[in-house]
Design a protein around this motif. Structure first.
Motif, PDB file in Angstrom:
ATOM      1  N   LEU A 134       1.632  10.184   0.518  1.00  0.00           N
ATOM      2  CA  LEU A 134       2.270  10.257   1.834  1.00  0.00           C
ATOM      3  C   LEU A 134       3.049  11.570   1.952  1.00  0.00           C
ATOM      4  CD1 LEU A 134       3.581   6.594   2.060  1.00  0.00           C
ATOM      5  CD2 LEU A 134       1.685   7.590   3.363  1.00  0.00           C
ATOM      6  N   THR A 135       2.969  12.212   3.116  1.00  0.00           N
ATOM      7  CA  THR A 135       3.678  13.475   3.295  1.00  0.00           C
ATOM      8  C   THR A 135       5.184  13.272   3.366  1.00  0.00           C
ATOM      9  OG1 THR A 135       3.175  13.303   5.648  1.00  0.00           O
ATOM     10  CG2 THR A 135       1.821  14.798   4.354  1.00  0.00           C
ATOM     11  N   LEU A 150       0.821  -1.214   0.000  1.00  0.00           N
ATOM     12  CA  LEU A 150       0.000   0.000   0.000  1.00  0.00           C
ATOM     13  C   LEU A 150       0.856   1.265   0.000  1.00  0.00           C
ATOM     14  CD1 LEU A 150      -2.794  -1.112   2.480  1.00  0.00           C
ATOM     15  CD2 LEU A 150      -3.089  -0.590   0.041  1.00  0.00           C
ATOM     16  N   MET A 151       1.999   1.213   0.694  1.00  0.00           N
ATOM     17  CA  MET A 151       2.892   2.374   0.706  1.00  0.00           C
ATOM     18  C   MET A 151       3.422   2.659  -0.697  1.00  0.00           C
ATOM     19  SD  MET A 151       4.887   1.952   4.347  1.00  0.00           S
ATOM     20  CE  MET A 151       6.298   2.849   3.745  1.00  0.00           C
ATOM     21  N   GLU A 152       3.780   1.620  -1.416  1.00  0.00           N
ATOM     22  CA  GLU A 152       4.261   1.810  -2.793  1.00  0.00           C
ATOM     23  C   GLU A 152       3.137   2.343  -3.678  1.00  0.00           C
ATOM     24  OE1 GLU A 152       7.324   1.739  -4.046  1.00  0.00           O
ATOM     25  OE2 GLU A 152       7.918   1.448  -1.951  1.00  0.00           O
ATOM     26  N   PRO A 183      -2.847  10.476   5.705  1.00  0.00           N
ATOM     27  CA  PRO A 183      -3.540  10.924   4.489  1.00  0.00           C
ATOM     28  C   PRO A 183      -4.111   9.782   3.640  1.00  0.00           C
ATOM     29  CG  PRO A 183      -1.267  11.763   4.553  1.00  0.00           C
ATOM     30  CD  PRO A 183      -1.439  10.822   5.694  1.00  0.00           C
ATOM     31  N   VAL A 184      -3.750   8.541   3.947  1.00  0.00           N
ATOM     32  CA  VAL A 184      -4.139   7.416   3.083  1.00  0.00           C
ATOM     33  C   VAL A 184      -4.975   6.423   3.895  1.00  0.00           C
ATOM     34  CG1 VAL A 184      -3.305   5.620   1.532  1.00  0.00           C
ATOM     35  CG2 VAL A 184      -1.984   7.737   1.807  1.00  0.00           C
ATOM     36  N   THR A 194       8.265   7.309   6.475  1.00  0.00           N
ATOM     37  CA  THR A 194       7.289   6.232   6.648  1.00  0.00           C
ATOM     38  C   THR A 194       7.955   4.874   6.431  1.00  0.00           C
ATOM     39  OG1 THR A 194       5.589   7.734   5.813  1.00  0.00           O
ATOM     40  CG2 THR A 194       5.007   5.420   5.939  1.00  0.00           C
ATOM     41  N   SER A 195       8.793   4.779   5.409  1.00  0.00           N
ATOM     42  CA  SER A 195       9.519   3.532   5.134  1.00  0.00           C
ATOM     43  C   SER A 195      10.481   3.198   6.262  1.00  0.00           C
ATOM     44  CB  SER A 195      10.295   3.643   3.819  1.00  0.00           C
ATOM     45  OG  SER A 195       9.411   3.761   2.746  1.00  0.00           O
ATOM     46  N   ARG A 196      11.183   4.212   6.774  1.00  0.00           N
ATOM     47  CA  ARG A 196      12.107   3.976   7.906  1.00  0.00           C
ATOM     48  C   ARG A 196      11.361   3.474   9.132  1.00  0.00           C
ATOM     49  NH1 ARG A 196      14.457   8.738   6.124  1.00  0.00           N
ATOM     50  NH2 ARG A 196      13.328   9.928   7.697  1.00  0.00           N
ATOM     51  N   GLU A 197      10.207   4.055   9.399  1.00  0.00           N
ATOM     52  CA  GLU A 197       9.435   3.642  10.577  1.00  0.00           C
ATOM     53  C   GLU A 197       8.913   2.225  10.419  1.00  0.00           C
ATOM     54  OE1 GLU A 197       9.107   4.206  14.171  1.00  0.00           O
ATOM     55  OE2 GLU A 197       9.598   6.014  13.046  1.00  0.00           O
ATOM     56  N   LEU A 198       8.492   1.877   9.231  1.00  0.00           N
ATOM     57  CA  LEU A 198       8.034   0.506   8.981  1.00  0.00           C
ATOM     58  C   LEU A 198       9.199  -0.465   9.145  1.00  0.00           C
ATOM     59  CD1 LEU A 198       5.729  -1.384   8.217  1.00  0.00           C
ATOM     60  CD2 LEU A 198       6.356  -1.027   5.822  1.00  0.00           C
TER      61      LEU A 198
END
Length: 131
Positions: A70-71, A62-64, A110-111, A76-80
């Motif tokens: 995404l702001t 979903l992130m991709e 936002p998503v 976000t990727s680092r946190e995941l």
């Protein structure tokens, strides 16, 4: 007054059972008048590793898919990644997991599909002590 009206009703007694939002909790005492309770060892069910892995993969997908919305996609990727590493530990630290989930949730606001997926992941790890 009739004979049945003369009877005094005792107030309701809570014998250690609490129901909250569909979840049942039993307190330190047995449930029911005169009941006895014996406590064995207490353990927590580890989160379902397979389900957690599926949820993490879904979040990545979903992130991709929603990267542009995404702001801060890199944060976000680092946190995941941090969350994934902590979950891979033999004994994940609840405070680290909670902070990572909270931050991840903030990043994905936002998503809507990502918010839902992160919520499902948070539920998946609820079996850990401290969460």
């Amino acid at each position: 007054m009739t004979g049945s009206d003369d009877r005094r009703q005792d107030p309701p007694v809570n014998n250690g059972l609490m129901i909250s939002g569909g979840t049942h909790y039993v307190g330190n005492q047995a449930v029911g008048h005169g009941a006895r309770a014996f406590s064995g060892s207490v353990s927590f069910q580890p989160p379902d590793a397979e389900r957690t892995a599926e949820l993490l993969a879904n979040i990545e997908r979903l992130m991709e898919e929603h990267r542009a919305a995404l702001t801060d996609p890199d944060a976000t990727s680092r946190e995941l990644r941090r969350l994934r590493e902590e979950l891979a530990e033999a004994e994940p630290q609840p405070t680290v997991l909670r902070r990572a989930l909270d931050r991840l949730n903030e990043f994905v606001q936002p998503v809507t599909p990502l918010v839902v997926a992160v919520g499902q992941l948070a539920q998946s790890v609820q079996g850990l002590p401290g969460l």
